[in-house]
Design a protein around this motif. Sequence first.
Motif, short mmCIF file in Angstrom:
data_model
loop_
_atom_site.label_atom_id
_atom_site.label_comp_id
_atom_site.label_asym_id
_atom_site.label_seq_id
_atom_site.Cartn_x
_atom_site.Cartn_y
_atom_site.Cartn_z
N ILE A 226 0.86 -1.18 0.00
CA ILE A 226 0.00 0.00 0.00
C ILE A 226 0.89 1.22 0.00
CG2 ILE A 226 -1.82 1.24 1.24
CD1 ILE A 226 -2.59 -1.44 2.52
N ALA A 228 0.44 4.33 0.69
CA ALA A 228 0.36 5.15 1.90
C ALA A 228 0.13 4.23 3.09
CB ALA A 228 -0.76 6.19 1.79
N PRO A 231 -0.77 6.50 6.73
CA PRO A 231 -1.30 7.73 6.19
C PRO A 231 -1.17 8.88 7.17
CG PRO A 231 -3.09 6.31 6.91
CD PRO A 231 -1.83 5.52 7.05
N GLU A 237 -8.50 11.40 6.00
CA GLU A 237 -8.18 10.06 6.44
C GLU A 237 -8.99 9.68 7.67
OE1 GLU A 237 -5.49 9.27 3.36
OE2 GLU A 237 -6.48 8.00 4.81
N ASP A 238 -9.22 10.64 8.57
CA ASP A 238 -10.08 10.38 9.71
C ASP A 238 -11.48 10.01 9.23
OD1 ASP A 238 -8.68 12.94 11.90
OD2 ASP A 238 -8.04 10.90 11.45
N VAL A 240 -12.22 8.37 6.51
CA VAL A 240 -12.21 6.97 6.07
C VAL A 240 -12.36 6.05 7.28
CG1 VAL A 240 -10.80 5.16 5.05
CG2 VAL A 240 -10.90 7.40 3.96
N ALA A 241 -11.60 6.30 8.32
CA ALA A 241 -11.71 5.47 9.52
C ALA A 241 -13.12 5.56 10.11
CB ALA A 241 -10.68 5.93 10.56
N HIS A 274 -8.99 7.70 -1.39
CA HIS A 274 -8.43 7.67 -0.04
C HIS A 274 -8.58 6.28 0.59
CE1 HIS A 274 -7.19 11.82 0.63
NE2 HIS A 274 -8.29 12.21 -0.01
N PHE A 275 -9.72 5.63 0.38
CA PHE A 275 -9.94 4.32 0.99
C PHE A 275 -8.95 3.30 0.44
CE2 PHE A 275 -11.68 0.19 1.75
CZ PHE A 275 -12.42 0.30 2.92
N ALA A 277 -6.03 3.84 -1.01
CA ALA A 277 -4.67 4.16 -0.57
C ALA A 277 -4.43 3.71 0.87
CB ALA A 277 -4.42 5.66 -0.70
N ARG A 278 -5.46 3.79 1.67
CA ARG A 278 -5.31 3.44 3.09
C ARG A 278 -5.34 1.94 3.33
NH1 ARG A 278 -7.16 6.52 7.94
NH2 ARG A 278 -7.25 5.07 9.68
N ASN A 279 -6.19 1.22 2.57
CA ASN A 279 -6.47 -0.18 2.88
C ASN A 279 -6.01 -1.18 1.83
OD1 ASN A 279 -8.14 0.15 5.44
ND2 ASN A 279 -9.27 1.46 4.03
#
Length: 345
Positions: A226, A228, A231, A237-238, A240-241, A274-275, A277-279
């Motif tokens: 991944i 990022a 991140p 990003e917050d 997405v969480a 964003h999702f 890139a994060r997961n």
Amino acid sequence: MTEQSGSRSVPVVIGQRPEPVHTVAVYAFEGMAPFELGVVVEVFALARPELAGLLAAPWYGLKVCADRPGQPLGAVGGFFLTAQHGLDELAAADTVIVVGVANAFTAEVSPGLIAALRTAHERGARIVSICSGAFALAAAGLLDGKEATTHWRYADLLQQRHPAVRVNPDVLYVDHGDLLTSAGSAAGIDLCLHLVRTDHGAKVANTVARRFVVPPHRDGGQAQFIQAAVPPVEAAEDGVARSMQWALDHLAAPLSVTLLARAARMSDRSYLRHFTARNGTSPMRWVITQRIAASLPLLEALDGTVEEIAAAVGFESAATYRHHFGRTMRTSPTAYRRSFGSGAA
């Protein structure tokens, strides 16, 4: 002292548990990195009082094996380890794990290991590789015509050296039942927990993961790299969480990218970017994985029909649930329940 079992005498030694029904053998070698070996030892050899009352069968018995047992092997970091068992015991194990090769950039794989892997595979053993260990399985000819993975750094080399193997560099692990390969380092944890889940069910695997202090399940199809990975702490990003927690709280409800993006207070397009890139996976694939994971304890508890469980975790139909369950777990919900339901032997 003996107990009679039909016409067969079974020795019983007071104060000692019976031999485990499933032996795991892991290959140790000169110049190995200790992390992957440590993962295997942690999962399969550690005493597990937390599993009291949860196991329908004894825990594993682990044997660390080497070409020359008893000879000190230098490990990365400047220390030595000594394996007590040889390759004959590796070849006789129920599950064989190769955690790497000394140098993936050379073609050298121990001839003894290759022979032992072939013998174990012919016997019907489960053969597993972590990281560069896939090179040993490929050298033994076990991966020809099959999809396999390894650390993303070695993927092109594995494909060049073994063109008959279909190398997939984008997943955490690949499970063919009797042959399993995984990416590097932490993916070995995912694969070992997957083995525990396959053998003992989700509740046991989740308990082991909790003691490991790692997520209980990452889908094998999740990306291993991944961009990022850590991140930055930003509002996006917050979001997405926040959306992921909202989805876990509403798994039974119809979910879509639009609804998740709304929970994250982002546009659909920005949320997807964003999702991922994060997961390392798409939002809806992640949702499917979470729904499958949520269904496992319901199946094990014999709580409701397959149709009722499918609806309880948010699948639009039992057919859709069976389809995704089969792709993720490599079995059917009914077969999983038969193996791991309450009271299963």
